[in-house]
Write an enzyme that holds these catalytic residues in place. Structure first.
Site, PDB file in Angstrom:
ATOM      1  CB  THR A 151      -0.942   0.027   1.231  1.00 31.68           C
ATOM      2  OG1 THR A 151      -0.153  -0.221   2.418  1.00 31.68           O
ATOM      3  CG2 THR A 151      -2.024  -1.020   1.133  1.00 31.68           C
ATOM      4  CB  THR A 197      -0.408  -0.462   6.716  1.00 33.83           C
ATOM      5  OG1 THR A 197       0.419  -1.362   7.474  1.00 33.83           O
ATOM      6  CG2 THR A 197      -0.718   0.777   7.530  1.00 33.83           C
ATOM      7  NE  ARG A 252      10.760  -5.115  16.399  1.00 32.07           N
ATOM      8  CZ  ARG A 252      11.582  -5.565  17.349  1.00 32.07           C
ATOM      9  NH1 ARG A 252      12.414  -4.758  17.958  1.00 32.07           N
ATOM     10  NH2 ARG A 252      11.587  -6.846  17.688  1.00 32.07           N
ATOM     11  CG  ASN A 265       3.682   2.238  11.806  1.00 28.95           C
ATOM     12  OD1 ASN A 265       4.162   1.581  12.723  1.00 28.95           O
ATOM     13  ND2 ASN A 265       3.608   1.787  10.575  1.00 28.95           N
ATOM     14  CB  CYS A 292       6.335   1.033   7.687  1.00 33.50           C
ATOM     15  SG  CYS A 292       6.172  -0.635   7.014  1.00 33.50           S
TER      16      CYS A 292
HETATM   17  N1  NAD Z   1       7.528  -4.309   5.523  1.00 27.32           N
HETATM   18  C1  NAD Z   1       7.105  -4.291   6.776  1.00 27.32           C
HETATM   19  O1  NAD Z   1       7.902  -4.332   7.707  1.00 27.32           O
HETATM   20  C2  NAD Z   1       5.643  -4.208   7.085  1.00 27.32           C
HETATM   21  C3  NAD Z   1       5.217  -4.408   8.419  1.00 27.32           C
HETATM   22  C4  NAD Z   1       3.863  -4.257   8.717  1.00 27.32           C
HETATM   23  C5  NAD Z   1       2.961  -3.920   7.719  1.00 27.32           C
HETATM   24  N2  NAD Z   1       3.395  -3.731   6.464  1.00 27.32           N
HETATM   25  C6  NAD Z   1       2.411  -3.435   5.427  1.00 27.32           C
HETATM   26  O2  NAD Z   1       2.272  -4.625   4.647  1.00 27.32           O
HETATM   27  C7  NAD Z   1       1.995  -4.316   3.292  1.00 27.32           C
HETATM   28  C8  NAD Z   1       3.053  -4.963   2.408  1.00 27.32           C
HETATM   29  O3  NAD Z   1       4.281  -4.349   2.665  1.00 27.32           O
HETATM   30  P1  NAD Z   1       5.662  -4.968   2.152  1.00 27.32           P
HETATM   31  O4  NAD Z   1       6.723  -4.206   2.825  1.00 27.32           O
HETATM   32  O5  NAD Z   1       5.634  -6.444   2.279  1.00 27.32           O
HETATM   33  O6  NAD Z   1       5.588  -4.579   0.592  1.00 27.32           O
HETATM   34  P2  NAD Z   1       6.365  -5.245  -0.616  1.00 27.32           P
HETATM   35  O7  NAD Z   1       6.331  -4.272  -1.724  1.00 27.32           O
HETATM   36  O8  NAD Z   1       7.672  -5.795  -0.142  1.00 27.32           O
HETATM   37  O9  NAD Z   1       5.462  -6.504  -1.007  1.00 27.32           O
HETATM   38  C9  NAD Z   1       4.228  -6.428  -1.636  1.00 27.32           C
HETATM   39  C10 NAD Z   1       4.108  -7.635  -2.564  1.00 27.32           C
HETATM   40  O10 NAD Z   1       2.785  -7.721  -3.083  1.00 27.32           O
HETATM   41  C11 NAD Z   1       2.883  -8.216  -4.408  1.00 27.32           C
HETATM   42  N3  NAD Z   1       1.626  -7.951  -5.121  1.00 27.32           N
HETATM   43  C12 NAD Z   1       1.167  -6.760  -5.593  1.00 27.32           C
HETATM   44  N4  NAD Z   1      -0.040  -6.948  -6.175  1.00 27.32           N
HETATM   45  C13 NAD Z   1      -0.360  -8.249  -6.041  1.00 27.32           C
HETATM   46  C14 NAD Z   1      -1.482  -9.043  -6.406  1.00 27.32           C
HETATM   47  N5  NAD Z   1      -2.538  -8.504  -7.019  1.00 27.32           N
HETATM   48  N6  NAD Z   1      -1.462 -10.362  -6.119  1.00 27.32           N
HETATM   49  C15 NAD Z   1      -0.392 -10.910  -5.506  1.00 27.32           C
HETATM   50  N7  NAD Z   1       0.687 -10.214  -5.117  1.00 27.32           N
HETATM   51  C16 NAD Z   1       0.708  -8.902  -5.380  1.00 27.32           C
HETATM   52  C17 NAD Z   1       4.108  -7.508  -4.970  1.00 27.32           C
HETATM   53  O11 NAD Z   1       4.585  -8.158  -6.118  1.00 27.32           O
HETATM   54  C18 NAD Z   1       5.051  -7.577  -3.764  1.00 27.32           C
HETATM   55  O12 NAD Z   1       5.849  -8.740  -3.804  1.00 27.32           O
HETATM   56  C19 NAD Z   1       1.945  -2.784   3.233  1.00 27.32           C
HETATM   57  O13 NAD Z   1       0.623  -2.382   3.427  1.00 27.32           O
HETATM   58  C20 NAD Z   1       2.790  -2.369   4.417  1.00 27.32           C
HETATM   59  O14 NAD Z   1       2.463  -1.069   4.874  1.00 27.32           O
HETATM   60  C21 NAD Z   1       4.700  -3.886   6.112  1.00 27.32           C
HETATM   61  O1  UPG Z   2      15.154   5.639  17.949  1.00 25.87           O
HETATM   62  C1  UPG Z   2      15.003   5.437  16.746  1.00 25.87           C
HETATM   63  C2  UPG Z   2      14.366   4.281  16.240  1.00 25.87           C
HETATM   64  C3  UPG Z   2      14.216   4.135  14.862  1.00 25.87           C
HETATM   65  N1  UPG Z   2      14.698   5.086  14.017  1.00 25.87           N
HETATM   66  C4  UPG Z   2      14.512   4.920  12.562  1.00 25.87           C
HETATM   67  O2  UPG Z   2      13.137   4.695  12.295  1.00 25.87           O
HETATM   68  C5  UPG Z   2      12.978   3.908  11.133  1.00 25.87           C
HETATM   69  C6  UPG Z   2      11.999   2.789  11.374  1.00 25.87           C
HETATM   70  O3  UPG Z   2      12.550   1.857  12.261  1.00 25.87           O
HETATM   71  P1  UPG Z   2      11.723   0.596  12.767  1.00 25.87           P
HETATM   72  O4  UPG Z   2      10.430   1.059  13.294  1.00 25.87           O
HETATM   73  O5  UPG Z   2      12.585  -0.210  13.635  1.00 25.87           O
HETATM   74  O6  UPG Z   2      11.555  -0.180  11.394  1.00 25.87           O
HETATM   75  P2  UPG Z   2      10.344  -0.779  10.532  1.00 25.87           P
HETATM   76  O7  UPG Z   2      10.772  -2.148  10.152  1.00 25.87           O
HETATM   77  O8  UPG Z   2      10.017   0.228   9.483  1.00 25.87           O
HETATM   78  O9  UPG Z   2       9.086  -0.953  11.513  1.00 25.87           O
HETATM   79  C7  UPG Z   2       8.074   0.016  11.678  1.00 25.87           C
HETATM   80  O10 UPG Z   2       7.130  -0.048  10.627  1.00 25.87           O
HETATM   81  C8  UPG Z   2       6.515  -1.354  10.485  1.00 25.87           C
HETATM   82  C9  UPG Z   2       5.617  -1.303   9.279  1.00 25.87           C
HETATM   83  O11 UPG Z   2       4.389  -0.684   9.536  1.00 25.87           O
HETATM   84  C10 UPG Z   2       5.766  -1.680  11.773  1.00 25.87           C
HETATM   85  O12 UPG Z   2       5.156  -2.958  11.626  1.00 25.87           O
HETATM   86  C11 UPG Z   2       6.729  -1.665  12.941  1.00 25.87           C
HETATM   87  O13 UPG Z   2       6.017  -1.927  14.161  1.00 25.87           O
HETATM   88  C12 UPG Z   2       7.388  -0.287  13.011  1.00 25.87           C
HETATM   89  O14 UPG Z   2       8.360  -0.262  14.055  1.00 25.87           O
HETATM   90  C13 UPG Z   2      14.380   3.469  10.720  1.00 25.87           C
HETATM   91  O15 UPG Z   2      14.822   4.283   9.658  1.00 25.87           O
HETATM   92  C14 UPG Z   2      15.201   3.714  11.964  1.00 25.87           C
HETATM   93  O16 UPG Z   2      16.548   3.998  11.668  1.00 25.87           O
HETATM   94  C15 UPG Z   2      15.315   6.220  14.507  1.00 25.87           C
HETATM   95  O17 UPG Z   2      15.735   7.090  13.745  1.00 25.87           O
HETATM   96  N2  UPG Z   2      15.463   6.364  15.866  1.00 25.87           N
END
Ligand code: NAD
Ligand code: UPG
Length: 431
Positions: free
Chosen positions: A83, A119, A147, A206, A258
């Site tokens: 997203t 999300t 994370r 977030n 994110c």
């Molecule tokens: N990356 C994280 O740490 C994290 C943590 C919590 C929530 N989220 C949320 O999860 C969601 C995914 O994030 P992400 O980081 O994994 O993104 P990403 O871009 O790494 O992965 C998304 C995947 O979806 C696939 N895709 C797109 N359209 C599709 C379809 N129609 N059918 C099947 N697959 C399809 C893409 O090819 C891609 O591999 C977002 O909403 C993000 O905000 C991400």
């Molecule tokens: O004290 C701090 C802590 C983090 N960061 C920065 O903040 C960013 C995000 O860090 P972190 O939150 O650890 O990474 P994400 O993997 O992006 O995780 C966040 O985003 C995800 C996607 O929504 C959520 O699921 C998680 O709970 C949320 O922590 C990075 O660039 C870090 O370097 C700082 O600058 N200072």
């Protein structure tokens, strides 16, 4: 339980592998053929500690395909597609979520449960529930809080589980309880609520984390004009249990796939709902965060005589944080680009993120070895706090570089060690 996971990126691939680890029969589905090829061969398509260990082509409980029809054999379908920000705007782009659910519709029926993990803006789940209803399937929203860098352990042992359900549907929570039986038995708190609350829990978490980071970075700005030390300040306020020390590391700020896009999409949604004023402060959170990137560039410039033209600057770090190869909205990569735009000859390195960085910024100069990256540099800038950079010996590095300027964009180096080895050390919000 038979599960499909639609979208196998940073979230979905980990979720699929972890659901198989919890004993379920899982099919991961993605439109990206190369991702599916890697996952099917047991290779993680990105760097995430522990993920490779859960993937194996011989694992009978876990398979991957590009064929959405494979979802037919499952009963629970997790939506984990991206997203991102809409092109040219700040709202969340729901194209992928809509397409994934539409593609799923012909393959689901009564007894199936569609579970959103992506999300999304508040209101999305209720809309999708209407779309799913004619098939006889139901829908729940189960936001994800993992994370990157800790994604496997966060999925297997989450801080909490949140289920957003339709209050006429008693079954959804029971199905999710069965899926998460192991973490629930280990004591993970579980909150069952309505769709809107579940969606808002995710974006408000977030927004809070982003605000906490920008708060300490705003204090760093004050420290810079008063001679105070923001790291000592963070330690001191962090001892107050109501504040807590985590997420109070001042530096170049937050990035990744994110926090930046989620706070912007949350503001956009609040505007749509007529309560933009409630989240107006998030614009400042974003501004403080982006200012820190330029501050790093300014510190390098000031310490190199006011002009970067032709100066050799080494950028240590490309990923948005350590233990990840993710460069989406990475402050590190942004700083590298800003330095290059200001005329510096930039050479960058990162233990895991060179390939991902090269894909979006192909013109920058990347090298694998830290020594090669630093060799002949006028200044060294640390922008991702990988242990490989934190553990550098300043005396040894002095033998590689031409100049003696180090800018610590993550406040992760021991300033006195570097100064005693003859370096001019500049941190963010530190004297
Ligand atoms: N990356 C994280 O740490 C994290 C943590 C919590 C929530 N989220 C949320 O999860 C969601 C995914 O994030 P992400 O980081 O994994 O993104 P990403 O871009 O790494 O992965 C998304 C995947 O979806 C696939 N895709 C797109 N359209 C599709 C379809 N129609 N059918 C099947 N697959 C399809 C893409 O090819 C891609 O591999 C977002 O909403 C993000 O905000 C991400
Ligand atoms: O004290 C701090 C802590 C983090 N960061 C920065 O903040 C960013 C995000 O860090 P972190 O939150 O650890 O990474 P994400 O993997 O992006 O995780 C966040 O985003 C995800 C996607 O929504 C959520 O699921 C998680 O709970 C949320 O922590 C990075 O660039 C870090 O370097 C700082 O600058 N200072």
């Amino acid at each position: 339980m038979r599960i499909s996971v639609i979208g196998c990126g940073y979230l979905g691939a980990v979720h699929a592998a972890c659901m198989a680890e919890l004993g379920h029969e899982v099919v991961g589905i993605d439109v990206d053929e190369s991702k599916i090829e890697n996952l099917s061969a047991g290779r993680a398509p990105f760097f995430e500690p522990g993920l490779g260990d859960l993937l194996s082509p011989d694992n009978a409980r876990l398979r991957f395909t590009t064929d959405i029809a494979a979802a037919e054999h499952a009963r629970v379908h997790f939506i984990a597609v991206g997203t991102p920000q809409v092109a040219g705007g700040v709202a969340a782009d729901l194209t992928y979520v809509n397409a994934a659910v539409e593609a799923l519709l012909p393959h689901i029926g009564p007894g199936h449960l569609v579970v959103g993990k992506s999300t999304v803006p508040v209101g999305t789940a209720a809309r999708l529930a209407e779309l799913v209803a004619p098939t006889g399937a139901s829908l729940a929203w189960n936001p994800e809080f993992l994370r990157e860098g800790f994604a496997v352990s966060d999925t297997l042992s989450p801080d909490r589980l949140v289920y957003g359900v339709d209050n006429r549907d008693d079954r959804a929570a029971e199905v999710l309880d069965e899926i998460y039986k192991r973490p629930l038995e280990a004591g993970t708190p579980r909150i069952v609520t309505d769709y809107a609350t579940a969606e808002l829990v995710k974006v408000s978490a977030n927004a809070f984390l982003a605000t906490k980071i920008s708060f300490i970075n705003a204090m760093a700005e004050i420290a810079e004009v008063t001679g105070a030390d923001v790291t000592t300040l963070a330690d001191a306020i962090g001892y107050d249990a109501r504040i807590g020390r985590r997420f109070l590391n001042a530096g170049v700020g937050f990035g990744g796939g994110c926090l930046p896009k989620d706070i912007r999409a949350f503001q956009a949604r609040a505007e749509e709902l007529g309560v933009g004023h409630s989240l107006a402060f998030l614009a400042d959170v974003d501004d403080v965060n982006l200012r820190r990137r330029q501050r790093v560039v300014d510190l390098v410039t000031e310490n190199l005589g006011g002009d970067l033209t032709g100066k050799a600057v080494t950028v240590l770090g490309l990923a948005f944080k350590p233990e990840s190869d993710d460069v989406r909205d990475s402050p590190a990569l942004d700083v590298a680009q800003r330095l290059a735009d200001a005329g510096a000859i930039v050479r960058a390195t990162d233990p895991e993120a060179i390939e991902t960085a090269r894909r979006i910024r192909p013109h920058l100069d990347y090298v694998e070895s830290i020594q090669e990256a630093i060799s002949g540099a006028d200044a060294v800038v640390v922008v991702t706090e990988w242990h490989q950079f934190r553990e550098l010996d300043p005396a040894e590095v002095a033998g590689w570089a031409r100049g003696r300027v180090v800018v610590d964009g993550r406040n992760c180096l021991d300033a006195s060690d570097w100064r005693s080895a003859g370096w001019t050390y500049a941190g963010l919000g530190r004297p």
